[in-house]
Design a protein around this motif. Structure first.
Motif, mmCIF file in Angstrom:
data_model
loop_
_atom_site.group_PDB
_atom_site.id
_atom_site.type_symbol
_atom_site.label_atom_id
_atom_site.label_comp_id
_atom_site.label_asym_id
_atom_site.label_seq_id
_atom_site.Cartn_x
_atom_site.Cartn_y
_atom_site.Cartn_z
ATOM 1 N N TRP A 11 0.864 -1.173 0.000
ATOM 2 C CA TRP A 11 0.000 0.000 0.000
ATOM 3 C C TRP A 11 0.908 1.233 0.000
ATOM 4 C CZ3 TRP A 11 -1.329 -4.589 1.896
ATOM 5 C CH2 TRP A 11 -2.649 -5.030 1.786
ATOM 6 N N ILE A 12 0.819 2.062 -1.021
ATOM 7 C CA ILE A 12 1.699 3.218 -1.173
ATOM 8 C C ILE A 12 0.871 4.492 -1.155
ATOM 9 C CG2 ILE A 12 3.283 4.394 -2.759
ATOM 10 C CD1 ILE A 12 4.257 1.617 -3.617
ATOM 11 N N ASP A 13 1.244 5.406 -0.293
ATOM 12 C CA ASP A 13 0.562 6.701 -0.155
ATOM 13 C C ASP A 13 0.583 7.433 -1.491
ATOM 14 O OD1 ASP A 13 -0.093 9.392 0.395
ATOM 15 O OD2 ASP A 13 0.804 9.315 2.382
ATOM 16 N N LYS A 14 -0.603 7.760 -2.017
ATOM 17 C CA LYS A 14 -0.696 8.417 -3.317
ATOM 18 C C LYS A 14 -0.067 9.803 -3.313
ATOM 19 C CE LYS A 14 -4.915 6.474 -5.301
ATOM 20 N NZ LYS A 14 -6.253 6.848 -5.837
ATOM 21 N N ALA A 15 -0.194 10.522 -2.202
ATOM 22 C CA ALA A 15 0.263 11.903 -2.163
ATOM 23 C C ALA A 15 1.766 12.009 -1.952
ATOM 24 C CB ALA A 15 -0.476 12.670 -1.059
ATOM 25 N N ARG A 16 2.327 11.126 -1.112
ATOM 26 C CA ARG A 16 3.727 11.292 -0.706
ATOM 27 C C ARG A 16 4.648 10.196 -1.232
ATOM 28 N NH1 ARG A 16 4.187 11.579 5.391
ATOM 29 N NH2 ARG A 16 2.683 9.853 5.287
ATOM 30 N N TYR A 17 4.093 9.158 -1.814
ATOM 31 C CA TYR A 17 4.894 8.028 -2.309
ATOM 32 C C TYR A 17 5.779 7.452 -1.204
ATOM 33 C CZ TYR A 17 3.192 8.993 -6.967
ATOM 34 O OH TYR A 17 2.370 9.178 -8.051
ATOM 35 N N VAL A 18 5.132 7.093 -0.101
ATOM 36 C CA VAL A 18 5.797 6.362 0.976
ATOM 37 C C VAL A 18 5.002 5.086 1.242
ATOM 38 C CG1 VAL A 18 6.814 8.414 2.047
ATOM 39 C CG2 VAL A 18 4.567 7.613 2.820
ATOM 40 N N LEU A 19 5.697 4.084 1.744
ATOM 41 C CA LEU A 19 5.069 2.798 2.037
ATOM 42 C C LEU A 19 4.300 2.902 3.349
ATOM 43 C CD1 LEU A 19 4.876 -0.251 1.228
ATOM 44 C CD2 LEU A 19 6.890 -0.617 2.678
ATOM 45 N N VAL A 20 3.027 2.515 3.342
ATOM 46 C CA VAL A 20 2.239 2.567 4.577
ATOM 47 C C VAL A 20 1.787 1.178 5.032
ATOM 48 C CG1 VAL A 20 1.467 4.935 4.308
ATOM 49 C CG2 VAL A 20 0.121 3.112 3.301
ATOM 50 N N GLN A 21 1.887 0.172 4.165
ATOM 51 C CA GLN A 21 1.588 -1.187 4.611
ATOM 52 C C GLN A 21 2.164 -2.200 3.621
ATOM 53 O OE1 GLN A 21 -2.050 -2.278 6.937
ATOM 54 N NE2 GLN A 21 -2.625 -3.304 5.044
ATOM 55 N N GLU A 22 2.591 -3.319 4.167
ATOM 56 C CA GLU A 22 3.111 -4.424 3.350
ATOM 57 C C GLU A 22 2.558 -5.723 3.898
ATOM 58 O OE1 GLU A 22 7.189 -7.011 2.679
ATOM 59 O OE2 GLU A 22 7.104 -5.416 4.173
ATOM 60 N N GLU A 23 2.175 -6.622 3.015
ATOM 61 C CA GLU A 23 1.770 -7.973 3.400
ATOM 62 C C GLU A 23 2.571 -8.976 2.586
ATOM 63 O OE1 GLU A 23 -2.932 -7.403 4.718
ATOM 64 O OE2 GLU A 23 -2.421 -8.494 2.880
ATOM 65 N N THR A 24 3.076 -9.991 3.244
ATOM 66 C CA THR A 24 3.771 -11.071 2.550
ATOM 67 C C THR A 24 3.169 -12.394 2.999
ATOM 68 O OG1 THR A 24 5.498 -11.131 4.264
ATOM 69 C CG2 THR A 24 5.930 -9.807 2.306
ATOM 70 N N SER A 25 2.972 -13.286 2.042
ATOM 71 C CA SER A 25 2.434 -14.607 2.357
ATOM 72 C C SER A 25 3.516 -15.646 2.163
ATOM 73 C CB SER A 25 1.233 -14.927 1.468
ATOM 74 O OG SER A 25 1.637 -15.025 0.112
ATOM 75 N N SER A 26 3.478 -16.677 2.962
ATOM 76 C CA SER A 26 4.458 -17.755 2.872
ATOM 77 C C SER A 26 3.809 -18.976 2.234
ATOM 78 C CB SER A 26 4.970 -18.100 4.277
ATOM 79 O OG SER A 26 3.895 -18.546 5.079
ATOM 80 N N LYS A 27 4.552 -20.075 2.147
ATOM 81 C CA LYS A 27 4.021 -21.285 1.521
ATOM 82 C C LYS A 27 2.881 -21.871 2.334
ATOM 83 C CE LYS A 27 8.172 -22.604 -1.038
ATOM 84 N NZ LYS A 27 9.191 -23.639 -1.266
ATOM 85 N N GLY A 28 2.879 -21.622 3.635
ATOM 86 C CA GLY A 28 1.755 -22.057 4.444
ATOM 87 C C GLY A 28 0.616 -21.058 4.305
ATOM 88 N N SER A 29 -0.261 -21.022 5.284
ATOM 89 C CA SER A 29 -1.410 -20.117 5.234
ATOM 90 C C SER A 29 -1.150 -18.811 5.971
ATOM 91 C CB SER A 29 -2.637 -20.813 5.840
ATOM 92 O OG SER A 29 -2.365 -21.229 7.173
ATOM 93 N N ALA A 30 0.048 -18.648 6.529
ATOM 94 C CA ALA A 30 0.336 -17.466 7.341
ATOM 95 C C ALA A 30 0.567 -16.240 6.470
ATOM 96 C CB ALA A 30 1.548 -17.721 8.224
ATOM 97 N N LEU A 31 0.154 -15.096 7.003
ATOM 98 C CA LEU A 31 0.330 -13.815 6.328
ATOM 99 C C LEU A 31 0.968 -12.866 7.328
ATOM 100 C CD1 LEU A 31 -0.490 -12.148 3.702
ATOM 101 C CD2 LEU A 31 -2.450 -11.383 5.047
ATOM 102 N N LEU A 32 2.052 -12.211 6.928
ATOM 103 C CA LEU A 32 2.715 -11.249 7.801
ATOM 104 C C LEU A 32 2.418 -9.847 7.296
ATOM 105 C CD1 LEU A 32 4.639 -10.823 10.224
ATOM 106 C CD2 LEU A 32 6.526 -10.778 8.579
ATOM 107 N N ARG A 33 1.826 -9.031 8.154
ATOM 108 C CA ARG A 33 1.469 -7.662 7.783
ATOM 109 C C ARG A 33 2.283 -6.680 8.623
ATOM 110 N NH1 ARG A 33 -4.467 -6.724 8.908
ATOM 111 N NH2 ARG A 33 -4.738 -7.671 6.835
ATOM 112 N N THR A 34 2.871 -5.691 7.948
ATOM 113 C CA THR A 34 3.568 -4.608 8.634
ATOM 114 C C THR A 34 2.920 -3.295 8.222
ATOM 115 O OG1 THR A 34 5.648 -5.856 8.579
ATOM 116 C CG2 THR A 34 5.780 -3.514 9.094
ATOM 117 N N SER A 35 2.442 -2.556 9.212
ATOM 118 C CA SER A 35 1.772 -1.281 8.958
ATOM 119 C C SER A 35 2.640 -0.147 9.493
ATOM 120 C CB SER A 35 0.405 -1.242 9.650
ATOM 121 O OG SER A 35 -0.419 -2.298 9.203
#
Length: 248
Positions: free
Chosen positions: A190-214
């Motif tokens: 998720w990238i801020d439209k106005a400032r072009y900075v990262l505000v959230q990232e999600e990565t999924s692994s081979k299992g069902s787990a999802l890691l979210r960083t806000s």
């Protein structure tokens, strides 16, 4: 009349396609923002989502080139990176020293040097960063590395749409960019439209787990107060050569 209408719709469609944001351009502009930064500060929260949703850790980060940084990190076992069984850790790099403090133990250490530290016997040879200073530096550099990696592989990414994220005290209008392939590992940004900075990232692994960083309260290339980079221990805190868990 029918022909004129079809022609008009064709022009409108072409115009909308021309105005559509380009994924490669968005990623490159965001990567450039971080590669050229002189300072940044942000609050980050990680969440592990599987069958349950569990908070991992929170980080309050401030970084000012060339030689100052502050990191306050909280979460289960966050001190393990330094062999410390602590759930809260403060690191301050003030340009001369790197301080590491465990508030719950009322103990701290001081290490000479920080980000800029040269061998006194060879002014042209940099000395390896201490563990604490290197850990803080990695927090910032890993964001830049992620964005450069995604910008370099923009052909494998697609624009999934727009979304407003309510992170911290503000609502942020974002581009949502994700891997074209849904097979893990996959990434969503998720990238801020106005400032072009990262505000959230999600990565999924081979299992069902999802890691979210806000990321909230993100500031890039804004003046930071000097007080952020001053370490003042509590009155009852003790300077240690090596921190040890207190004896009950």
């Amino acid at each position: 009349m029918r022909f004129a209408l079809v022609l008009l719709l064709g022009f409108l469609s072409a115009g909308l396609r021309a105005q559509a944001p380009d994924v490669a351009a968005i990623l490159q502009r965001t990567a450039d923002k971080y590669s050229n930064l002189t300072s940044t500060s942000f609050h980050a929260t990680t969440t592990l989502i599987d069958q349950n949703q569990r908070d991992g850790m929170t980080m309050e980060v401030a970084f000012q080139r060339p030689d100052k940084a502050r990191l306050l990190v909280r979460g289960p076992g966050v001190g393990q990176a330094f062999g410390l069984l602590a759930n809260e850790l403060l690191i301050v790099v003030d340009g001369r020293y790197t301080w590491m403090y465990v508030p719950g133990w009322k103990q701290y250490t001081r290490e000479a040097g920080g980000f800029i530290h040269t061998d006194p016997n060879d002014s042209g040879s940099p000395v390896k960063l201490g563990a604490a200073a290197g850990f803080v530096s990695h927090m910032v550099e890993s964001i830049e590395a992620l964005l450069r990696q995604q910008a370099g592989a923009a052909g494998k990414m697609k624009l999934a749409g727009d979304e407003t994220l309510n992170i911290g005290p503000e609502a942020v209008e974002c581009y949502v960019i994700e891997s074209k392939s849904r097979k893990p590992p996959s990434t969503r940004l998720w990238i801020d439209k106005a400032r072009y900075v990262l505000v959230q990232e999600e990565t999924s692994s081979k299992g069902s787990a999802l890691l979210r960083t806000s990321f909230s309260n993100v500031a890039v290339n804004q003046p930071l107060p000097d007080s952020l980079f001053v370490f003042t221990p509590a009155d009852d805190a003790v300077l240690m050569k090596k921190m040890e868990p207190p004896q009950n």
